[in-house]
Design a protein around this motif. Structure first.
Motif: not given
Length: 547
Positions: A69-93
């Motif tokens: 399966q796959e979600g918005l992100y997939r962890l890379d080799k350094n354990g950091k979330p990388a885009n998977a189904i997501a292409t861009h994320t904006k975080i506010t508030n």
């Protein structure tokens, strides 16, 4: 994860089969980097429980989900979330509002497009109390999630919204510093509602009632079989960069079996135990692993009157020599626990001190048989009892039985204590634990991400994983403040988590035993596997057999 999490003597590792190893030295599409046969045979020591992401609690099944399966992100080799189904994320508030754009070319294995509506449906379904998702509390930071899970609000009020087919809006009740890591974990993946409706209660109980949107798809699993295959998913949006055509998985309850298969070149990987580790330290295929997976001994205070006594619980902990257990019984590089939260789960944001060192409670996980006998006498007097006759429920693996026999021998050195060992199939044990149907049991936990809250939440108020009968208001308050008030204040949050761990151990809510090593032999021709010690362990997305 047990996860459960349950790690429960599970090889967080994964799979195997009777086909050959596929490590031929010829090229793939003319590229000598790749062998002609891209098949990996992997060994596992526990069977799959389910492929329904709302039902999974164990590491074996989570590993399967992460690869099918796959979600918005997939962890890379350094354990950091990388885009998977997501292409861009904006975080506010202040970290509470997310707008996530999705790729348009993601598909399910049945050909349906993966859309924002699939995420909304999946999250709502997991939080619906009718689903009985044990991991639902991970979603509580999402607006109205807790109220929905407690049947106080409708699932439609959840703080996630599809803005068309390819944009998601997510609203949190408070900022969560690790939320993007959660989004890379299978619980937060989408679900194909058409498939869930079509198969009903049978959804996810076999490979035939499962659909996938990840790099592989689950095949050849009838729901109880001890073998299955992860086959390359031709509908996967990034299939051009998936090299393996199949990962054949086979359950071997003993490492002797999988070790022999490895040496016969019928398996590409095997978990090692005890003497096998010592014998293979210089083997070029040897890989040492120490994930953040632990084993502990849980008491059911609702079943045994004496377990309500703090002195009795402390006596049981003090009667177990953990160093002898890891050095003489396990012999596989596992480390004796000095608290509930293991090593490698986080460091003080100011001083850098490891959590397990800063939060250690002297005596809570230390062997002292004389002290144990004194405490037990005190506990007997407090509870008006003179003996303890308890059944220890464990998984039916060699390692679980060996540890059980050691614990049995240790506890029966205490006056009036009799321990009977009951071995049951792993999936059956999970069910018994969830229902509180045990007196003593070995429980395991594997974190989803590297943060102390991942372990402490096991004993949080209302946690479906705490069926021991232990309760503590001060502990609950500290967790609540750490998560809901101090999300943007790392130092304050850290101090409250340390205080919570100390309460857990001072009250001996559980008996930590060891942090379980998962050393293995992995054929050197197998490349590109991403290993995550603090979460779902293996990602085969970019794995390949070298030429």
């Amino acid at each position: 994860m047990q996860h459960k999490g349950t790690y429960l003597f599970i090889s967080a590792l994964s799979l195997l089969a009777l086909a050959g190893c596929g490590s031929q030295a010829s090229g793939n599409n003319g590229n000598s980097k790749y062998a002609a046969k891209q098949v990996v045979n992997w060994s596992e020591n526990q069977e799959l429980a389910t492929s329904d992401l709302s039902k999974v609690t164990d590491t074996v099944s989570f590993t399967m989900l992460q690869n099918t399966q796959e979600g918005l992100y997939r962890l890379d080799k350094n354990g950091k979330p990388a885009n998977a189904i997501a292409t861009h994320t904006k975080i506010t508030n202040g970290g509470k509002d997310y707008v996530v754009k999705l790729r348009h070319n993601a598909k399910w294995s049945n050909g349906d497009p993966v859309t924002a509506h699939d995420f909304v449906y999946s999250w709502q379904r997991s939080l619906d109390p009718k689903t009985a998702c044990q991991d639902a509390y991970y979603m509580y930071a999402v607006k109205n999630a807790s109220a929905i899970n407690h049947n106080k609000k409708a699932p439609s009020t959840l703080g996630i919204k599809a803005d068309g087919n390819y944009q998601l809006e997510i609203h949190l009740t408070h900022p969560v510093s690790y939320f993007n890591k959660l989004l890379a974990w299978p619980l937060f993946y989408p679900l194909n509602q058409k498939a869930v409706n079509k198969y009903g209660k049978k959804f996810g109980t076999t490979s035939a009632t499962t659909v996938s949107d990840g790099p592989y798809k689950l095949t050849k699993w009838n729901g109880t079989s001890k073998s299955w295959t992860l086959a390359k998913n031709d509908q996967y949006w990034n299939k051009a960069n998936v090299h393996l055509t199949a990962i054949n998985e086979q359950v071997s309850e003993t490492t002797t079996t999988s070790y022999n298969l490895f040496n016969a070149k019928k398996a590409d990987e095997t978990l090692l135990s005890g003497q096998q580790v010592k014998n293979n330290l210089n083997n070029p295929n040897f890989v040492k692993r120490l994930p953040t997976g632990t084993q502990r001994l849980d008491f059911n205070q609702n079943k045994i009157k004496a377990f309500k006594s703090l002195a009795v619980r402390q006596a049981i902990s003090a009667a177990i020599d953990r160093k002898q257990l890891v050095n003489d019984v396990l012999q596989d590089g596992s480390v004796a626990s000095n608290g509930f939260v293991p090593h490698g789960i986080g460091n003080n944001p100011k001083t850098g001190e490891a959590f397990d060192q800063e939060s250690q409670v002297p005596g809570s996980a230390t062997y002292d048989l004389k002290r144990a006998k004194t405490l037990l006498a005190k506990g007997y007097k407090e509870t008006g009892t003179k003996s303890i006759d308890a059944t220890l429920s464990v998984a039916d693996t060699d390692q679980a039985k060996q540890v059980a026999e050691f614990v049995q021998s240790s506890l029966q050195k205490l006056p009036g204590v009799k321990i009977t060992i009951k071995s049951v199939p792993y999936v059956q044990l999970l069910t018994q634990q969830a229902n509180g149907n045990y007196q003593l049991t070995f429980s395991g936990w594997q974190s989803v991400f590297a943060d102390p809250i991942e372990f402490l939440n096991v004993f949080a108020k209302g946690s479906s994983f705490n069926t021991t009968g232990w309760k503590n208001t001060q502990f609950y308050d500290l967790l609540d403040q750490a998560e809901n008030q101090d999300g943007n204040q790392p130092a304050k949050r850290w101090n409250k988590l340390v205080a919570a761990e100390k309460i857990l151990m001072k009250t001996q809510a559980t008996v930590p035993l060891y942090q379980q090593a998962k050393s293995q032999l992995l054929r050197t021709t197998i490349k590109g596997i991403i290993y995550n010690p603090a979460g779902v362990p293996f990602d085969f997305t970019h794995a390949y057999v070298a030429g």
